[in-house]
Design a protein around this motif. Structure first.
Motif, PDB file in Angstrom:
ATOM      1  N   UNK A 109       0.909  -1.307   0.032  1.00 15.46           N
ATOM      2  CA  UNK A 109      -0.046   0.024  -0.087  1.00 15.46           C
ATOM      3  C   UNK A 109       0.814   1.232   0.045  1.00 15.46           C
ATOM      4  N   UNK A 110       2.026   1.229   0.494  1.00 14.70           N
ATOM      5  CA  UNK A 110       2.815   2.428   0.443  1.00 14.70           C
ATOM      6  C   UNK A 110       4.091   2.326  -0.351  1.00 14.70           C
ATOM      7  N   UNK A 111       4.804   3.376  -0.570  1.00 14.80           N
ATOM      8  CA  UNK A 111       6.124   3.358  -1.064  1.00 14.80           C
ATOM      9  C   UNK A 111       7.358   2.807  -0.332  1.00 14.80           C
ATOM     10  N   UNK A 112       8.063   2.153  -0.577  1.00  9.89           N
ATOM     11  CA  UNK A 112       9.184   1.860   0.435  1.00  9.89           C
ATOM     12  C   UNK A 112      10.444   1.912  -0.358  1.00  9.89           C
ATOM     13  N   UNK A 113      11.594   2.198   0.700  1.00  9.52           N
ATOM     14  CA  UNK A 113      12.866   2.465   0.158  1.00  9.52           C
ATOM     15  C   UNK A 113      13.773   1.896   1.364  1.00  9.52           C
ATOM     16  N   UNK A 114      15.081   1.184   0.830  1.00 13.39           N
ATOM     17  CA  UNK A 114      15.866   0.835   1.730  1.00 13.39           C
ATOM     18  C   UNK A 114      16.693  -0.128   0.957  1.00 13.39           C
ATOM     19  N   UNK A 115      17.566  -0.812   2.035  1.00  9.51           N
ATOM     20  CA  UNK A 115      18.452  -1.814   1.487  1.00  9.51           C
ATOM     21  C   UNK A 115      18.001  -2.913   1.029  1.00  9.51           C
ATOM     22  N   UNK A 116      18.337  -3.875   0.075  1.00  5.78           N
ATOM     23  CA  UNK A 116      17.936  -4.881  -0.261  1.00  5.78           C
ATOM     24  C   UNK A 116      18.573  -5.798  -1.369  1.00  5.78           C
ATOM     25  N   UNK A 117      17.973  -6.451  -2.174  1.00  2.00           N
ATOM     26  CA  UNK A 117      18.657  -7.499  -2.958  1.00  2.00           C
ATOM     27  C   UNK A 117      18.002  -7.380  -4.551  1.00  2.00           C
ATOM     28  N   UNK A 118      18.788  -7.801  -5.201  1.00  2.00           N
ATOM     29  CA  UNK A 118      18.057  -7.905  -6.687  1.00  2.00           C
ATOM     30  C   UNK A 118      18.506  -9.252  -7.339  1.00  2.00           C
ATOM     31  N   UNK A 119      17.715 -10.111  -7.932  1.00  2.00           N
ATOM     32  CA  UNK A 119      17.961 -11.319  -8.250  1.00  2.00           C
ATOM     33  C   UNK A 119      17.488 -11.546  -9.807  1.00  2.00           C
ATOM     34  N   UNK A 120      18.068 -11.712 -10.490  1.00  2.00           N
ATOM     35  CA  UNK A 120      17.820 -12.031 -11.972  1.00  2.00           C
ATOM     36  C   UNK A 120      17.909 -13.285 -12.356  1.00  2.00           C
ATOM     37  N   UNK A 121      16.622 -13.855 -12.956  1.00  2.00           N
ATOM     38  CA  UNK A 121      16.327 -15.004 -13.624  1.00  2.00           C
ATOM     39  C   UNK A 121      16.383 -14.892 -14.951  1.00  2.00           C
ATOM     40  N   UNK A 122      17.438 -15.700 -15.777  1.00  2.00           N
ATOM     41  CA  UNK A 122      17.440 -15.611 -17.132  1.00  2.00           C
ATOM     42  C   UNK A 122      17.358 -17.124 -17.680  1.00  2.00           C
TER      43      UNK A 122
END
Length: 239
Positions: A109-122
């Motif tokens: 429901x809300x915009x969120x921002x912070x540290x995180x991770x990105x996982x790409x599947x190809x």
């Protein structure tokens, strides 16, 4: 009998003595009468009544002081109890606000921002001759496996190719593409999550875990930790 001079003198002395006695009696009688005058008795009664009233008032004041001390003690105890209750209520309210904010993030429901991770599947770059190409592409269950593991690891918010997930989101395979809540998305599938990047990465790369399963399915996996990840609210397409 012949009246002599001494008889006259004696008579005069007796007369004077009688007069003195009569006068003394009168004075004494007046003094006794004055000591028992009605005004004097009334004054004494008034003083006695006032004395009794003073004693009575002192007794009432003493009782009131004792009652006042008891009430002051009760008030202090109530103030302490109220202060304790207020602190408890404040802590509960703060915890409730934090829970609500966390749930709002989870449901998108809300915009969120912070540290995180990105996982790409190809899809796999190479398909051996004679092999079924369908076995070398990313399917919806690959994406679902990653998403599930991230949520279990404590991810606060997740998006697939920019489509924010909610507690009611669904991922469906439609030929070479997948649909996220009805939104068509194709490979590579970039799964972005907000949370402790180290913890999320460790959860994905556990020996025998999700990463190993994807590699075994010939999926090309790229994992990258992010210092800042921004996810828009649900139903807002960010690309």
């Amino acid at each position: 009998m012949r009246v002599k001079g001494k008889h006259v003198i004696l008579s005069f002395v007796l007369l004077v003595t009688g007069f003195i006695l009569a006068l003394s009696y009168e004075v004494a009688n007046e003094r006794n009468t004055a000591s028992l005058a009605p005004g004097f008795e009334r004054q004494w009664e008034i003083e006695d009544e006032l004395r009794n009233q003073v004693i009575s008032e002192q007794t009432v004041n003493r009782n009131l002081q004792e009652e006042l001390q008891m009430l002051q003690t009760e008030v202090r105890e109530l103030e302490n109890n109220i202060a304790t209750i207020d602190q408890e209520q404040e802590v509960k309210a703060q915890n409730l606000i934090e829970d609500i904010e966390r749930l709002r993030k989870l449901v998108g429901q809300v915009k969120v921002e912070g540290t995180g991770i990105e996982i790409s599947l190809e899809d796999a770059d190479y398909v051996p001759d004679g092999e079924n190409p369908n076995n070398y592409i990313v399917h919806e269950f690959h994406v679902q496996r990653v998403v599930h593991e991230l949520f279990v690891a404590g991810a606060e918010a997740i998006a697939i190719n920019g489509f924010r997930l909610t507690h009611q989101s669904y991922i469906q395979c439609t030929g070479p593409v997948i649909q996220v809540d009805g939104q068509t998305s194709s490979a590579p599938f970039v799964i972005t999550a907000i949370g402790d990047s180290d913890h999320l990465e460790s959860a994905i790369t556990l020996p025998g875990g999700v990463h190993q399963q994807l590699v075994n399915d010939e999926i090309s996996v790229r994992i990258q930790k992010k210092n800042t990840v921004t996810l828009e609210p649900h139903l807002v397409e960010s690309g």
